[in-house]
Design a protein around this motif. Structure first.
Motif, PDB file in Angstrom:
ATOM      1  N   GLY A 291       0.823  -1.196   0.000  1.00  0.00           N
ATOM      2  CA  GLY A 291       0.000   0.000   0.000  1.00  0.00           C
ATOM      3  C   GLY A 291       0.851   1.238   0.000  1.00  0.00           C
ATOM      4  O   GLY A 291       2.048   1.207   0.279  1.00  0.00           O
ATOM      5  N   LEU A 292       0.216   2.343  -0.340  1.00  0.00           N
ATOM      6  CA  LEU A 292       0.874   3.637  -0.366  1.00  0.00           C
ATOM      7  C   LEU A 292      -0.135   4.668   0.096  1.00  0.00           C
ATOM      8  O   LEU A 292      -1.283   4.661  -0.348  1.00  0.00           O
ATOM      9  CB  LEU A 292       1.344   3.965  -1.788  1.00  0.00           C
ATOM     10  N   GLY A 293       0.265   5.536   0.978  1.00  0.00           N
ATOM     11  CA  GLY A 293      -0.607   6.603   1.454  1.00  0.00           C
ATOM     12  C   GLY A 293       0.138   7.913   1.510  1.00  0.00           C
ATOM     13  O   GLY A 293       1.317   7.961   1.850  1.00  0.00           O
ATOM     14  N   VAL A 294      -0.545   8.983   1.143  1.00  0.00           N
ATOM     15  CA  VAL A 294       0.026  10.327   1.202  1.00  0.00           C
ATOM     16  C   VAL A 294      -1.032  11.237   1.807  1.00  0.00           C
ATOM     17  O   VAL A 294      -2.212  11.119   1.477  1.00  0.00           O
ATOM     18  CB  VAL A 294       0.409  10.840  -0.211  1.00  0.00           C
ATOM     19  N   GLY A 295      -0.627  12.132   2.702  1.00  0.00           N
ATOM     20  CA  GLY A 295      -1.576  13.041   3.315  1.00  0.00           C
ATOM     21  C   GLY A 295      -0.987  14.420   3.532  1.00  0.00           C
ATOM     22  O   GLY A 295       0.222  14.576   3.696  1.00  0.00           O
ATOM     23  N   PHE A 296      -1.864  15.413   3.490  1.00  0.00           N
ATOM     24  CA  PHE A 296      -1.491  16.797   3.735  1.00  0.00           C
ATOM     25  C   PHE A 296      -2.465  17.359   4.760  1.00  0.00           C
ATOM     26  O   PHE A 296      -3.608  16.933   4.820  1.00  0.00           O
ATOM     27  CB  PHE A 296      -1.582  17.628   2.448  1.00  0.00           C
ATOM     28  N   GLY A 297      -2.022  18.340   5.548  1.00  0.00           N
ATOM     29  CA  GLY A 297      -2.903  18.924   6.541  1.00  0.00           C
ATOM     30  C   GLY A 297      -2.475  20.319   6.935  1.00  0.00           C
ATOM     31  O   GLY A 297      -1.594  20.924   6.322  1.00  0.00           O
ATOM     32  N   SER A 298      -3.096  20.811   8.001  1.00  0.00           N
ATOM     33  CA  SER A 298      -2.775  22.151   8.487  1.00  0.00           C
ATOM     34  C   SER A 298      -1.379  22.175   9.103  1.00  0.00           C
ATOM     35  O   SER A 298      -0.783  21.127   9.367  1.00  0.00           O
ATOM     36  CB  SER A 298      -3.828  22.596   9.506  1.00  0.00           C
ATOM     37  N   ASN A 299      -0.870  23.368   9.351  1.00  0.00           N
ATOM     38  CA  ASN A 299       0.456  23.573   9.932  1.00  0.00           C
ATOM     39  C   ASN A 299       1.554  22.927   9.088  1.00  0.00           C
ATOM     40  O   ASN A 299       2.505  22.367   9.618  1.00  0.00           O
ATOM     41  CB  ASN A 299       0.517  23.060  11.369  1.00  0.00           C
ATOM     42  N   SER A 300       1.374  22.977   7.777  1.00  0.00           N
ATOM     43  CA  SER A 300       2.349  22.435   6.823  1.00  0.00           C
ATOM     44  C   SER A 300       2.609  20.949   7.039  1.00  0.00           C
ATOM     45  O   SER A 300       3.717  20.465   6.828  1.00  0.00           O
ATOM     46  CB  SER A 300       3.680  23.202   6.907  1.00  0.00           C
ATOM     47  N   SER A 301       1.602  20.214   7.478  1.00  0.00           N
ATOM     48  CA  SER A 301       1.828  18.789   7.722  1.00  0.00           C
ATOM     49  C   SER A 301       1.796  17.998   6.415  1.00  0.00           C
ATOM     50  O   SER A 301       1.053  18.299   5.489  1.00  0.00           O
ATOM     51  CB  SER A 301       0.815  18.226   8.717  1.00  0.00           C
TER      52      SER A 301
END
Length: 175
Positions: free
Chosen positions: A36-46
Motif C-alpha cells: 500500500g501507499l498513502g500520502v496526506g497533507f494537513g494544516s500547519n504544513s503537515s
C-alpha cells in the motif's frame, strides 16, 4: 500535541494498510505480493507518506499467511517522525465475500518535537490487529476490500496511536 501526532499516525496507517495483492490462481504459484501507499497533507504544513509492502503465501485456497512491513514519515511545523513496522499477517477468506485476519506489527518510532528545543525520543510498540471485513468482486480475480481491525494490545495513554481501531480499505487481485 500527542493527539495531533496520534491522529496523523492512525490516518496514515489507514492508507498504509490498504493493500493490493497479486497472485496467480489456477497455477502452481501460490505466492502473493502487494502493499500500500498513502500520502496526506494537513494544516500547519503537515505532510505524511506511508509505504507498506507485503508478501504472502496461499497455504490453501482460503488461507494466506505472510510478512508485512511499513514505513511512515511525517512532518509539520511542530514535529517530524519516522515509523518502521514489520511482522506476520494471516487472512482467512470464506464465502468468497468475507475475510477474517490478523496482523502482528512491531513498530519503531522516532519523534523530533521542533518546539521543545528539538526534544527527541524513540519508542517501540507491539500491535496485534484482529478483525475482518467484506470484499466484493470488481473484475476477473480482482476484489475490493473494506474492513475494520482492532489492536488488542492497545493501551490508552501509553500507545503511540490515539485509538486501537484501524479501518482498512484496499484491493486484492488473484484470490
Amino acid at each position: 500535541m500527542k493527539k495531533i501526532i496520534s491522529f496523523c499516525l492512525v490516518f496514515t496507517s489507514m492508507f498504509a494498510f490498504s493493500q493490493i495483492g497479486v497472485s496467480q490462481t489456477g497455477s502452481s504459484n501460490r505466492w502473493t505480493f502487494g502493499g500500500g501507499l498513502g500520502v496526506g497533507f494537513g494544516s500547519n504544513s503537515s505532510f505524511n507518506i506511508g509505504v507498506s509492502p507485503r508478501v504472502g503465501y496461499r497455504l490453501t485456497e482460503d488461507f494466506e499467511a505472510g510478512l508485512m512491513g511499513n514505513f511512515t514519515y511525517q512532518t509539520s511545523d511542530y514535529y517530524n517522525s519516522t515509523m518502521f513496522g514489520i511482522g506476520p499477517f494471516a487472512n482467512y477468506y470464506f464465502a468468497r465475500n468475507f475475510y477474517l485476519g490478523g496482523i502482528f506489527q512491531e513498530y519503531f518510532v522516532n519523534y523530533n518535537i521542533k518546539q521543545d528545543n528539538g526534544y527527541k525520543f524513540n519508542k517501540d510498540e507491539s500491535a496485534l490487529y484482529l478483525g475482518g471485513g467484506y470484499m466484493t468482486q470488481i473484475g476477473n480475480g480482482a476484489y475490493f476490500q473494506v474492513g475494520l481491525m482492532y489492536n488488542v494490545l492497545w493501551k490508552e495513554n501509553q500507545s503511540i496511536f490515539s485509538s486501537g481501531l484501524m479501518p482498512s480499505i484496499g484491493f486484492v487481485v488473484g484470490l
